[in-house]
Enzyme design. Sequence first.
Site, PDB file in Angstrom:
ATOM      1  N   GLU A 271     134.408 -42.074  54.130  1.00  0.00           N
ATOM      2  CA  GLU A 271     134.948 -41.244  55.212  1.00  0.00           C
ATOM      3  C   GLU A 271     134.584 -41.829  56.568  1.00  0.00           C
ATOM      4  O   GLU A 271     135.381 -41.805  57.510  1.00  0.00           O
ATOM      5  CB  GLU A 271     134.426 -39.809  55.112  1.00  0.00           C
ATOM      6  N   TRP A 302     164.487 -33.435  61.449  1.00  0.00           N
ATOM      7  CA  TRP A 302     163.538 -32.324  61.417  1.00  0.00           C
ATOM      8  C   TRP A 302     164.232 -31.042  61.801  1.00  0.00           C
ATOM      9  O   TRP A 302     165.213 -31.058  62.558  1.00  0.00           O
ATOM     10  CB  TRP A 302     162.367 -32.589  62.385  1.00  0.00           C
TER      11      TRP A 302
END
Length: 465
Positions: A271, A302
């Site tokens: 991470e 969209w």
Amino acid sequence: MTSSLAAQSPVIVWFRRDLRLRDQAALSAAASAGPVIPVYVLDDECAKHRRMGGASRWWLHHSLEALDAALRKKGSRLILRRGRCEEVLAQLARETGASAVHALHHYEPWWRNAQKAVGKALTLHLHHGNYLAPPGSVTTGTGGAYKIFTPFWRALNERMPPAEPLRRPHTLAAPERWPESDALGDWKLLPAKPDWAGGMRDFWEPGEEGAAGRLAAFVEAAARYEGQRNLPAIEGTSFLSPHLHFGEISPAQVWHAVADAGGSVATFLSEIGWRDYAQNVILQFPDYGATSAKEGFDDFPWRSGAQAEADLVAWQQGRTGYPIVDAGMRQLWHTGWMHNRVRMIAASFLVKHLLIDWRRGEQWFWDTLVDADYGSNAVNWQWSAGSGVDANMFVRIMAPLSQSEKFDAARYIREWVPELADLPSGEIHDPAPMIRPRAYPARLIEHRAGRERALGAWERFKGEG
DNA sequence: TGCCGATTGAG
DNA sequence: TCAATCGGC
């Protein structure tokens, strides 16, 4: 030593997202070069529409306060100035007779421009240390830049461990006369009329000491979890992201503390690796926060119009009717932070189920996250949308219900969606209409219908392109 | 750092 | 019948 340094001309330390005394190469270099003038410049012009969002400004206020207090313990202080950084720093150098500026490298496109401008006006020394390896330095066998995380991480790992963190400078020589400083309160970084920061104050302690406290707690937990294989993954629960973003702690400090603690920390360290990876990506694609990397993707149809806008607001306010999504969005609003796994689920829901441009979601996160980071935010949103340089695809659509069960989110939902708190764990991820309390909103769209709408839109888009 | 539906195999 | 597994997308 202090007196001999005091006779020399002072040097400026230009703080940005590196608000710490430990493992701060610019501060350490300056401390041995002459009297030190630490300065933070609030520059809303150079970043233009990428100026810090509301949650970040709240954090910044407290972090600057903490940095000033830490400097004062060393007989120094933090000078605050506002304006274009190259002009402000040049002015400060004229006032104080400073000979040079020391700073850490930053890689956001606006900071790279600012570094160029400051370098023209003054002698600027840029140091490394805000990343595990200097962004741009991890390259493939042929010298190219990595585009995919996994090979990047493998190559980065070969250069680990990072260098031992620098100690806090023992002394900081003060200049003969301190230049004037703005008052922090005049910058109005804190929310005014509706004070929405209550949940943040409860949850966070910005500053280097707060960061050290989080790290110590996380290291202790990591050691306790050692050998207990079936506990939930420790990734995402370190709560270090805003501290790392503002540079109150360095990734090298985290790496060493966590690796020394032992246990299975590979997932957590990866991470931290994503942080480096994101900088690697925005170095190659400076406009990654606004332009999809996949050719033609920005022409995707969209949804738009009143209904789409209403859906966007419902998503922002945690009223989608999907408990895991709503829990995450409410946690974000109240604390300025969201669990990483839930970020992915919420992002996928906005882009796929609601068919809303990923950049609308990116903007919301930019304004509401205390760890809002240009590179990480853009990389994660483009990953979620399937528009990025990595291998993820638009047609991989997360199912909010099975993700919620897999993530074992019942307790999380009870905390953030109190309307559902009384439901048993078996029902809370997906309350059936009969069980669903009246206070909890209906689903904006059923999972199956949303999935089919997204896949259909994708097929048509591909057909046209 | 996927989801889904088909298949398989134990009971 | 159902949980685990796997290939297609």
